[in-house]
Write an enzyme that holds these catalytic residues in place. Structure first.
Site, PDB file in Angstrom:
ATOM      1  N   LYS A  55       0.973   4.067  -2.862  1.00 44.08           N
ATOM      2  CA  LYS A  55       0.576   5.438  -2.524  1.00 44.08           C
ATOM      3  C   LYS A  55       1.682   6.441  -2.837  1.00 44.08           C
ATOM      4  O   LYS A  55       1.409   7.568  -3.228  1.00 44.08           O
ATOM      5  CB  LYS A  55       0.166   5.517  -1.048  1.00 44.08           C
ATOM      6  N   TYR A  74       0.832  -1.214   0.000  1.00 38.22           N
ATOM      7  CA  TYR A  74       0.000   0.000   0.000  1.00 38.22           C
ATOM      8  C   TYR A  74       0.869   1.268   0.000  1.00 38.22           C
ATOM      9  O   TYR A  74       0.625   2.209  -0.748  1.00 38.22           O
ATOM     10  CB  TYR A  74      -0.893  -0.058   1.238  1.00 38.22           C
TER      11      TYR A  74
HETATM   12  P1  NAI Z   1     -13.742   2.544   1.114  1.00 39.79           P
HETATM   13  O1  NAI Z   1     -13.395   1.105   1.135  1.00 39.79           O
HETATM   14  O2  NAI Z   1     -14.880   3.020   1.949  1.00 39.79           O
HETATM   15  O3  NAI Z   1     -13.999   3.014  -0.385  1.00 39.79           O
HETATM   16  C1  NAI Z   1     -13.217   2.587  -1.461  1.00 39.79           C
HETATM   17  C2  NAI Z   1     -14.140   2.242  -2.595  1.00 39.79           C
HETATM   18  O4  NAI Z   1     -13.333   1.851  -3.726  1.00 39.79           O
HETATM   19  C3  NAI Z   1     -15.048   1.045  -2.287  1.00 39.79           C
HETATM   20  O5  NAI Z   1     -16.409   1.410  -2.460  1.00 39.79           O
HETATM   21  C4  NAI Z   1     -14.601  -0.021  -3.257  1.00 39.79           C
HETATM   22  O6  NAI Z   1     -15.658  -0.844  -3.736  1.00 39.79           O
HETATM   23  C5  NAI Z   1     -13.991   0.801  -4.373  1.00 39.79           C
HETATM   24  N1  NAI Z   1     -13.046   0.018  -5.162  1.00 39.79           N
HETATM   25  C6  NAI Z   1     -12.073  -0.792  -4.687  1.00 39.79           C
HETATM   26  N2  NAI Z   1     -11.410  -1.362  -5.683  1.00 39.79           N
HETATM   27  C7  NAI Z   1     -11.947  -0.890  -6.826  1.00 39.79           C
HETATM   28  C8  NAI Z   1     -11.654  -1.100  -8.197  1.00 39.79           C
HETATM   29  N3  NAI Z   1     -10.685  -1.948  -8.587  1.00 39.79           N
HETATM   30  N4  NAI Z   1     -12.391  -0.443  -9.134  1.00 39.79           N
HETATM   31  C9  NAI Z   1     -13.369   0.403  -8.737  1.00 39.79           C
HETATM   32  N5  NAI Z   1     -13.702   0.610  -7.458  1.00 39.79           N
HETATM   33  C10 NAI Z   1     -12.991  -0.010  -6.515  1.00 39.79           C
HETATM   34  O7  NAI Z   1     -12.396   3.324   1.518  1.00 39.79           O
HETATM   35  P2  NAI Z   1     -12.094   4.896   1.795  1.00 39.79           P
HETATM   36  O8  NAI Z   1     -11.525   4.997   3.139  1.00 39.79           O
HETATM   37  O9  NAI Z   1     -13.224   5.747   1.405  1.00 39.79           O
HETATM   38  O10 NAI Z   1     -10.855   5.097   0.801  1.00 39.79           O
HETATM   39  C11 NAI Z   1     -10.861   5.938  -0.331  1.00 39.79           C
HETATM   40  C12 NAI Z   1      -9.434   6.218  -0.736  1.00 39.79           C
HETATM   41  O11 NAI Z   1      -8.788   6.973   0.290  1.00 39.79           O
HETATM   42  C13 NAI Z   1      -8.573   4.975  -0.951  1.00 39.79           C
HETATM   43  O12 NAI Z   1      -7.713   5.197  -2.042  1.00 39.79           O
HETATM   44  C14 NAI Z   1      -7.774   4.883   0.340  1.00 39.79           C
HETATM   45  O13 NAI Z   1      -6.571   4.188   0.160  1.00 39.79           O
HETATM   46  C15 NAI Z   1      -7.565   6.348   0.626  1.00 39.79           C
HETATM   47  N6  NAI Z   1      -7.231   6.625   2.012  1.00 39.79           N
HETATM   48  C16 NAI Z   1      -8.180   6.524   2.983  1.00 39.79           C
HETATM   49  C17 NAI Z   1      -7.856   6.796   4.294  1.00 39.79           C
HETATM   50  C18 NAI Z   1      -8.858   6.811   5.367  1.00 39.79           C
HETATM   51  O14 NAI Z   1      -8.504   7.224   6.493  1.00 39.79           O
HETATM   52  N7  NAI Z   1     -10.093   6.369   5.115  1.00 39.79           N
HETATM   53  C19 NAI Z   1      -6.460   7.104   4.681  1.00 39.79           C
HETATM   54  C20 NAI Z   1      -5.567   7.271   3.584  1.00 39.79           C
HETATM   55  C21 NAI Z   1      -5.946   7.003   2.295  1.00 39.79           C
END
Ligand code: NAI
Length: 303
Positions: free
Chosen positions: A170, A166
């Protein structure tokens, strides 16, 4: 000053079926943007697929009077990226904004990091941003306008146990931004990167409950909304954001030490003896491109 609006603009938000991406899609649509809500609908580790999450967000936007189209493609494939951009073009005629947000986690300590854990995480985050942004970039270049938001992470920027896959992905996104900000500059394409902290299924088991309860994804949304707007004229920036805290991070270059005269051999002992100066970051500066780093060596070239 006038409110920021997105009338006439078309955005793609990847992974917009849940978490942070959902809040971006809802907010952009509320402000008049036509939104492609992409989501593969799989599990947190990237397994499985479902149309439900993307469709639900589209229904919510439409119910509130906004315009949105669903897309269920996998960002990590070339066909998926092209399919997402095609959905935007077929439904709304163009693409102005891409928010690369889709993400998964497959955590393991380094010695247990099997290839499937490594490959899929790199594919979704890093290859995904390439696959979706490249076909959109062609349209942005043609129309002389584009806003791209990439999603890095504090884990990648600063380090975290159990996330070599990851963190690598990133930080790779920061590299993508660094090159794309230069390639997009003359076409009014601004590329920025956020490192959010928010409550979602990705973070539910890694944060203390009282912290988790307060980390509303909606606190990240205003920054992304601004970066996606015409009002934003900055490019190549990295932002930390969570719970109402917004700050900028940057890769900086120290003044360093000039050793030798540009032609004589330099010994390891001279590195040791200059270690303090080499590692000192006081007076460090941001650098706009790799060419800007050459200046530090100029005194030796001119000798
Ligand atoms: P989440 O799991 O709630 O949302 C991510 C969404 O991406 C999910 O709905 C999932 O179905 C979708 N997804 C996953 N793989 C996919 C693919 N191959 N094609 C299309 N859609 C896909 O997670 P969250 O927390 O909202 O994360 C959003 C972004 O923020 C991610 O890139 C995560 O790494 C990043 N992030 C989040 C943090 C946090 O504190 N929540 C911290 C640092 C980064």
């Amino acid at each position: 000053m006038a409110d920021i609006d997105f009338k006439g603009k078309v955005a793609i938000v990847t992974g917009a079926g849940a978490g942070l991406g959902k809040t971006y899609a809802l907010e952009l649509a509320k402000r008049g943007c036509k939104v492609v809500v992409n989501d593969l609908g799989g599990a947190r580790d990237g397994s499985g697929a479902s149309h439900g999450p993307a469709q639900d967000v589209v229904d919510e936007i439409k119910k509130a009077g906004g315009e949105a189209a669903p897309n269920y493609d996998n960002v990590a494939t070339i066909e998926g990226g092209q399919g997402i951009v095609k959905t935007a073009v077929d439904a709304f005629g163009k693409v102005d904004i891409v928010i690369n947000n889709a993400g998964i986690l497959r955590d393991k300590s380094f010695l247990k990091m099997e290839p499937d854990l490594w490959d899929l995480v790199i594919a979704v985050h890093l290859r995904g941003a390439y696959c979706v942004t490249q076909p959109a970039f062609a349209i942005m270049k043609e129309q002389n306008f584009g806003r791209v938001v990439l999603t890095t992470s504090g884990a990648g920027l600063y380090g975290n146990f159990g996330q070599t896959n990851y963190c690598s992905a990133k930080m790779g996104l920061v590299g993508l931004m660094n090159a794309l900000k230069i390639e997009g500059a003359k076409y009014n394409i601004k590329v920025n990167t956020i490192a959010p902290v928010a409550a979602s299924r990705l973070t539910e088991d890694v944060m203390p409950p009282e912290f988790f309860a307060k980390l509303k994804p909606e606190f990240v949304t205003p920054l992304v909304t601004y970066l996606a707007s015409e009002a934003n004229q900055d490019s190549g920036y990295i932002f930390n954001c969570g719970m109402g805290w917004y700050s900028r991070s940057a890769i900086v270059m120290g003044n360093g030490a000039l050793i030798g005269d540009g032609s004589r051999d330099i010994k390891a002992e001279e590195i040791r003896d200059n270690w303090k100066k080499i590692t000192d970051l006081s007076g460090a500066k941001e650098v706009g491109s790799v060419q800007d780093t050459f200046g530090a060596m100029l005194p030796l070239i001119q000798k």
